[in-house]
Scaffold this motif. Structure first.
Motif, PDB file in Angstrom:
ATOM      1  N   ALA A  47      27.052  35.565  38.927  1.00 16.08           N
ATOM      2  CA  ALA A  47      26.478  36.421  38.503  1.00 16.08           C
ATOM      3  C   ALA A  47      27.854  37.194  37.812  1.00 16.08           C
ATOM      4  O   ALA A  47      27.526  39.055  37.430  1.00 16.08           O
ATOM      5  CB  ALA A  47      26.637  37.106  39.969  1.00 16.08           C
ATOM      6  N   ALA A  48      28.867  36.863  37.701  1.00 11.58           N
ATOM      7  CA  ALA A  48      30.195  37.507  36.724  1.00 11.58           C
ATOM      8  C   ALA A  48      29.859  38.138  35.315  1.00 11.58           C
ATOM      9  O   ALA A  48      29.991  38.716  34.892  1.00 11.58           O
ATOM     10  CB  ALA A  48      31.255  37.140  37.067  1.00 11.58           C
ATOM     11  N   GLY A  49      28.398  36.773  34.926  1.00 12.18           N
ATOM     12  CA  GLY A  49      27.947  36.367  33.858  1.00 12.18           C
ATOM     13  C   GLY A  49      27.062  37.529  33.695  1.00 12.18           C
ATOM     14  O   GLY A  49      27.219  38.541  32.843  1.00 12.18           O
ATOM     15  N   TYR A  50      26.844  37.706  34.786  1.00 11.18           N
ATOM     16  CA  TYR A  50      24.707  38.509  34.536  1.00 11.18           C
ATOM     17  C   TYR A  50      25.608  39.477  34.177  1.00 11.18           C
ATOM     18  O   TYR A  50      25.105  40.898  33.896  1.00 11.18           O
ATOM     19  CB  TYR A  50      24.133  38.474  35.583  1.00 11.18           C
ATOM     20  CG  TYR A  50      23.422  36.986  35.715  1.00 11.18           C
ATOM     21  CD1 TYR A  50      23.033  36.099  34.041  1.00 11.18           C
ATOM     22  CD2 TYR A  50      23.678  36.220  37.026  1.00 11.18           C
ATOM     23  CE1 TYR A  50      22.801  35.139  34.833  1.00 11.18           C
ATOM     24  CE2 TYR A  50      22.643  34.634  37.066  1.00 11.18           C
ATOM     25  CZ  TYR A  50      22.207  34.320  35.379  1.00 11.18           C
ATOM     26  OH  TYR A  50      21.947  33.166  36.046  1.00 11.18           O
ATOM     27  N   SER A  51      26.523  40.158  35.245  1.00 15.78           N
ATOM     28  CA  SER A  51      27.271  41.666  35.661  1.00 15.78           C
ATOM     29  C   SER A  51      27.387  41.637  33.994  1.00 15.78           C
ATOM     30  O   SER A  51      27.560  43.103  33.505  1.00 15.78           O
ATOM     31  CB  SER A  51      28.549  41.545  36.649  1.00 15.78           C
ATOM     32  OG  SER A  51      27.675  41.431  37.813  1.00 15.78           O
ATOM     33  N   LEU A  52      28.948  41.076  33.458  1.00 17.51           N
ATOM     34  CA  LEU A  52      29.165  40.661  32.159  1.00 17.51           C
ATOM     35  C   LEU A  52      28.193  41.662  30.912  1.00 17.51           C
ATOM     36  O   LEU A  52      28.966  42.454  29.900  1.00 17.51           O
ATOM     37  CB  LEU A  52      30.345  40.158  31.657  1.00 17.51           C
ATOM     38  CG  LEU A  52      31.366  40.232  32.789  1.00 17.51           C
ATOM     39  CD1 LEU A  52      32.522  39.308  32.471  1.00 17.51           C
ATOM     40  CD2 LEU A  52      31.978  41.355  32.585  1.00 17.51           C
ATOM     41  N   GLY A  65      24.964  42.694  31.507  1.00 19.47           N
ATOM     42  CA  GLY A  65      25.047  43.996  31.718  1.00 19.47           C
ATOM     43  C   GLY A  65      25.707  45.116  31.121  1.00 19.47           C
ATOM     44  O   GLY A  65      25.470  46.661  30.597  1.00 19.47           O
ATOM     45  N   LEU A  66      26.988  45.475  31.844  1.00 17.93           N
ATOM     46  CA  LEU A  66      27.759  46.241  30.874  1.00 17.93           C
ATOM     47  C   LEU A  66      27.706  46.599  29.084  1.00 17.93           C
ATOM     48  O   LEU A  66      27.479  46.858  28.827  1.00 17.93           O
ATOM     49  CB  LEU A  66      29.396  45.554  31.421  1.00 17.93           C
ATOM     50  CG  LEU A  66      29.821  46.168  32.717  1.00 17.93           C
ATOM     51  CD1 LEU A  66      30.916  45.503  32.873  1.00 17.93           C
ATOM     52  CD2 LEU A  66      29.048  47.234  33.053  1.00 17.93           C
ATOM     53  N   SER A  67      27.502  44.751  28.592  1.00 13.96           N
ATOM     54  CA  SER A  67      27.425  44.574  26.991  1.00 13.96           C
ATOM     55  C   SER A  67      26.299  45.036  26.699  1.00 13.96           C
ATOM     56  O   SER A  67      26.739  46.100  25.532  1.00 13.96           O
ATOM     57  CB  SER A  67      27.659  43.486  26.912  1.00 13.96           C
ATOM     58  OG  SER A  67      27.330  42.850  25.700  1.00 13.96           O
ATOM     59  N   ALA A  68      24.642  45.075  27.077  1.00 16.05           N
ATOM     60  CA  ALA A  68      23.942  45.750  26.886  1.00 16.05           C
ATOM     61  C   ALA A  68      23.973  46.754  26.557  1.00 16.05           C
ATOM     62  O   ALA A  68      23.441  47.999  26.278  1.00 16.05           O
ATOM     63  CB  ALA A  68      22.404  45.319  27.812  1.00 16.05           C
ATOM     64  N   ALA A  69      24.217  47.721  28.183  1.00 12.13           N
ATOM     65  CA  ALA A  69      24.739  49.438  28.706  1.00 12.13           C
ATOM     66  C   ALA A  69      25.361  49.433  27.473  1.00 12.13           C
ATOM     67  O   ALA A  69      25.138  50.803  26.923  1.00 12.13           O
ATOM     68  CB  ALA A  69      25.173  49.512  29.744  1.00 12.13           C
ATOM     69  N   TYR A  70      26.584  49.350  26.480  1.00 12.06           N
ATOM     70  CA  TYR A  70      27.550  49.436  25.918  1.00 12.06           C
ATOM     71  C   TYR A  70      26.552  49.439  24.632  1.00 12.06           C
ATOM     72  O   TYR A  70      26.628  50.735  23.618  1.00 12.06           O
ATOM     73  CB  TYR A  70      28.749  49.034  25.621  1.00 12.06           C
ATOM     74  CG  TYR A  70      29.526  49.597  24.949  1.00 12.06           C
ATOM     75  CD1 TYR A  70      30.471  50.666  25.699  1.00 12.06           C
ATOM     76  CD2 TYR A  70      29.781  49.389  23.718  1.00 12.06           C
ATOM     77  CE1 TYR A  70      31.384  51.088  24.725  1.00 12.06           C
ATOM     78  CE2 TYR A  70      30.716  49.950  23.134  1.00 12.06           C
ATOM     79  CZ  TYR A  70      31.830  50.903  23.516  1.00 12.06           C
ATOM     80  OH  TYR A  70      32.359  51.665  22.534  1.00 12.06           O
ATOM     81  N   ARG A  71      26.506  48.525  24.413  1.00 13.29           N
ATOM     82  CA  ARG A  71      25.483  48.624  23.204  1.00 13.29           C
ATOM     83  C   ARG A  71      24.795  49.201  22.728  1.00 13.29           C
ATOM     84  O   ARG A  71      23.678  49.675  21.489  1.00 13.29           O
ATOM     85  CB  ARG A  71      25.031  47.134  22.608  1.00 13.29           C
ATOM     86  CG  ARG A  71      25.634  45.857  22.359  1.00 13.29           C
ATOM     87  CD  ARG A  71      25.991  44.412  21.505  1.00 13.29           C
ATOM     88  NE  ARG A  71      24.335  44.671  22.472  1.00 13.29           N
ATOM     89  CZ  ARG A  71      24.636  43.696  23.595  1.00 13.29           C
ATOM     90  NH1 ARG A  71      25.668  42.659  24.115  1.00 13.29           N
ATOM     91  NH2 ARG A  71      23.416  42.948  23.654  1.00 13.29           N
ATOM     92  N   GLY A  72      23.509  49.890  23.880  1.00 10.09           N
ATOM     93  CA  GLY A  72      22.088  49.950  23.973  1.00 10.09           C
ATOM     94  C   GLY A  72      22.109  51.487  24.352  1.00 10.09           C
ATOM     95  O   GLY A  72      21.130  52.335  23.615  1.00 10.09           O
TER      96      GLY A  72
END
Length: 123
Positions: free
Chosen positions: A18-23, A25-32
């Motif tokens: 779950a922590a990996g999925y959250s990271l 998501g944060l990465s995808a949001a920051y990049r996109g």
């Protein structure tokens, strides 16, 4: 029981994934998402400022909380937009309404930052 093979995972493995999925998501949001990047940079200024300013702990918590809430709202807004775009890129009144409501939520989140910071610093 769900047919999803990932739903059977429990304990620390579940938390780790779950922590990996959250990271992710944060990465995808920051990049996109430019708006998310802008809010992250704003948070990197405002959160240390809230810690540094001579305000009581309740005021500090409210100041930091309002900034974090705006980040949360932007993540949800981006998720709504991505889901709508995944369904269809054609213009539809319900798609527009969904995206507009997400945008309105973020506008209120930014207004909350202004109100909280103003009240704590000036009040």
């Amino acid at each position: 029981m769900s047919d999803n093979p990932y739903k059977g995972i429990t304990g620390w493995r579940r938390i780790w994934r779950a922590a990996g999925y959250s990271l992710d998501g944060l990465s995808a949001a920051y990049r996109g998402e430019a708006a998310f990047r802008q809010l992250v940079w704003l948070a990197l200024v405002l959160i240390p400022l809230a810690i540094w300013l001579p305000v009581d702990n309740i005021g500090r918590a409210l100041m930091i909380g309002s900034v974090l809430l705006s980040l949360i709202i932007e993540l949800l807004n981006s998720a709504i937009e991505a889901a709508i775009d995944r369904i269809s890129l054609e213009r539809h009144p319900l798609s527009k309404a969904s995206k507009d409501m997400g945008s309105a939520a973020q506008m209120l989140g930014l207004l909350l930052i202004i109100v909280v910071w103003s009240l704590v610093l000036l009040g």
